[in-house]
Design a protein around this motif. Structure first.
Motif, mmCIF file in Angstrom:
data_model
loop_
_atom_site.group_PDB
_atom_site.id
_atom_site.type_symbol
_atom_site.label_atom_id
_atom_site.label_comp_id
_atom_site.label_asym_id
_atom_site.label_seq_id
_atom_site.Cartn_x
_atom_site.Cartn_y
_atom_site.Cartn_z
ATOM 1 N N ARG A 133 0.830 -1.217 0.000
ATOM 2 C CA ARG A 133 0.000 0.000 0.000
ATOM 3 C C ARG A 133 0.857 1.257 0.000
ATOM 4 N NH1 ARG A 133 -4.988 -1.401 4.062
ATOM 5 N NH2 ARG A 133 -5.852 -3.064 2.768
ATOM 6 N N LEU A 134 1.889 1.272 0.814
ATOM 7 C CA LEU A 134 2.779 2.427 0.848
ATOM 8 C C LEU A 134 3.516 2.581 -0.479
ATOM 9 C CD1 LEU A 134 3.969 4.743 2.457
ATOM 10 C CD2 LEU A 134 5.656 3.152 3.383
ATOM 11 N N ARG A 135 3.921 1.462 -1.052
ATOM 12 C CA ARG A 135 4.596 1.493 -2.347
ATOM 13 C C ARG A 135 3.667 2.065 -3.411
ATOM 14 N NH1 ARG A 135 7.546 -3.668 -4.954
ATOM 15 N NH2 ARG A 135 9.058 -3.142 -3.361
ATOM 16 N N PHE A 136 2.407 1.634 -3.421
ATOM 17 C CA PHE A 136 1.444 2.143 -4.398
ATOM 18 C C PHE A 136 1.179 3.635 -4.185
ATOM 19 C CE2 PHE A 136 -2.919 3.114 -5.690
ATOM 20 C CZ PHE A 136 -2.814 2.854 -7.052
ATOM 21 N N ALA A 137 1.037 4.050 -2.928
ATOM 22 C CA ALA A 137 0.779 5.464 -2.630
ATOM 23 C C ALA A 137 1.951 6.333 -3.092
ATOM 24 C CB ALA A 137 0.525 5.649 -1.141
ATOM 25 N N LEU A 138 3.176 5.887 -2.835
ATOM 26 C CA LEU A 138 4.342 6.654 -3.277
ATOM 27 C C LEU A 138 4.455 6.666 -4.801
ATOM 28 C CD1 LEU A 138 7.047 5.711 -0.638
ATOM 29 C CD2 LEU A 138 5.947 7.914 -0.981
ATOM 30 N N PHE A 139 4.130 5.541 -5.434
ATOM 31 C CA PHE A 139 4.142 5.502 -6.896
ATOM 32 C C PHE A 139 3.107 6.464 -7.467
ATOM 33 C CE2 PHE A 139 2.535 3.860 -10.925
ATOM 34 C CZ PHE A 139 3.703 3.902 -11.678
ATOM 35 N N LEU A 140 1.930 6.496 -6.879
ATOM 36 C CA LEU A 140 0.881 7.411 -7.319
ATOM 37 C C LEU A 140 1.321 8.861 -7.135
ATOM 38 C CD1 LEU A 140 -2.026 7.498 -8.404
ATOM 39 C CD2 LEU A 140 -2.797 7.598 -6.047
ATOM 40 N N PHE A 141 1.917 9.162 -5.989
ATOM 41 C CA PHE A 141 2.434 10.513 -5.746
ATOM 42 C C PHE A 141 3.491 10.880 -6.778
ATOM 43 C CE2 PHE A 141 5.778 13.122 -3.808
ATOM 44 C CZ PHE A 141 5.065 14.282 -3.576
ATOM 45 N N CYS A 142 4.374 9.953 -7.063
ATOM 46 C CA CYS A 142 5.443 10.168 -8.032
ATOM 47 C C CYS A 142 4.862 10.434 -9.423
ATOM 48 C CB CYS A 142 6.363 8.949 -8.040
ATOM 49 S SG CYS A 142 7.986 9.238 -8.687
ATOM 50 N N ALA A 143 3.903 9.639 -9.814
ATOM 51 C CA ALA A 143 3.288 9.800 -11.133
ATOM 52 C C ALA A 143 2.522 11.119 -11.223
ATOM 53 C CB ALA A 143 2.353 8.630 -11.413
ATOM 54 N N LEU A 144 1.775 11.456 -10.186
ATOM 55 C CA LEU A 144 1.021 12.711 -10.208
ATOM 56 C C LEU A 144 1.930 13.929 -10.177
ATOM 57 C CD1 LEU A 144 -2.012 11.880 -7.895
ATOM 58 C CD2 LEU A 144 -1.994 12.157 -10.382
ATOM 59 N N SER A 145 3.064 13.816 -9.499
ATOM 60 C CA SER A 145 3.978 14.955 -9.439
ATOM 61 C C SER A 145 4.634 15.224 -10.785
ATOM 62 C CB SER A 145 5.044 14.746 -8.359
ATOM 63 O OG SER A 145 5.888 13.687 -8.705
ATOM 64 N N VAL A 146 4.554 14.280 -11.705
ATOM 65 C CA VAL A 146 5.021 14.507 -13.071
ATOM 66 C C VAL A 146 3.851 14.919 -13.966
ATOM 67 C CG1 VAL A 146 5.992 13.401 -15.116
ATOM 68 C CG2 VAL A 146 6.973 12.951 -12.878
ATOM 69 N N LEU A 147 2.734 14.209 -13.853
ATOM 70 C CA LEU A 147 1.616 14.439 -14.761
ATOM 71 C C LEU A 147 0.903 15.771 -14.532
ATOM 72 C CD1 LEU A 147 0.077 10.863 -14.899
ATOM 73 C CD2 LEU A 147 1.426 12.030 -16.643
ATOM 74 N N LEU A 148 0.705 16.162 -13.285
ATOM 75 C CA LEU A 148 -0.025 17.406 -13.025
ATOM 76 C C LEU A 148 0.726 18.640 -13.519
ATOM 77 C CD1 LEU A 148 -1.643 16.645 -9.561
ATOM 78 C CD2 LEU A 148 -2.725 16.681 -11.805
ATOM 79 N N PRO A 149 2.005 18.820 -13.190
ATOM 80 C CA PRO A 149 2.705 19.986 -13.751
ATOM 81 C C PRO A 149 2.815 19.943 -15.275
ATOM 82 C CG PRO A 149 3.927 19.126 -11.891
ATOM 83 C CD PRO A 149 2.836 18.151 -12.189
#
Length: 167
Positions: A133-149
């Motif tokens: 779960r933590l791995r997925f949450a960090l992966f999601l954060f990582c992906a969003l921090s690229v996709l949103l900007p």
């Protein structure tokens, strides 16, 4: 220096620690001197923030970014993971000092490098975490921090170049 390390015999753990801590100590000293010039010596009236450090501000920004993530990695997964909580907090405080100096230094190249180093560091951290779960949450954060900007920049470019035709 990297060529010398790559062509020399494999370093022992003690030698590796010595090199890493020597590097961190040098960056820490440089960060303190830069912080002094950025905060207190600014009142002299003849201040140029690009000359606040002992070296050029761009290489210092690279070293500050790399040192920040090196400390985070060492505290989480490296040999510093066996340290007491007080030592870990002190190390993270030094990492925050590096980040503060990087921000005060106003080196855009350093910001871009820090963003790239952050992405690489997040991938390394995600790879080393065992909890799904933590791995997925960090992966999601990582992906969003690229996709949103990236999507915001695409929107701004599209909006800027949108041509309105009048009859």
């Amino acid at each position: 220096f990297p060529i010398i390390l790559a062509t020399s015999p494999v370093l022992t753990k003690k030698e590796t620690r010595f090199i890493l801590f020597s590097f961190l100590a040098a960056v820490f000293l440089s960060a303190l001197i830069t912080l002094y010039y950025l905060v207190w010596a600014r009142q002299t009236g003849t201040f140029n923030f690009r000359q606040a450090s002992l070296i050029d501000h761009i290489p210092l920004a690279y070293m500050l970014s790399w040192s920040f993530w090196l400390i985070v990695y060492l505290v989480l997964f490296g040999f510093a993971s066996q340290w007491s909580l007080a030592k870990k907090l002190l190390a993270l405080l030094v990492a925050m000092l590096f980040l503060l100096v990087l921000i005060l230094q106003k080196a855009f190249t350093g910001y871009v490098f820090f963003a790239g180093a952050s992405m690489v560091a997040m991938i390394i951290i995600i790879r080393n975490i065992r909890q799904r779960r933590l791995r997925f949450a960090l992966f999601l954060f990582c992906a969003l921090s690229v996709l949103l900007p990236a999507s915001y920049v695409a929107y701004c470019v599209q909006k800027f170049y949108r041509v309105t035709e009048y009859d």
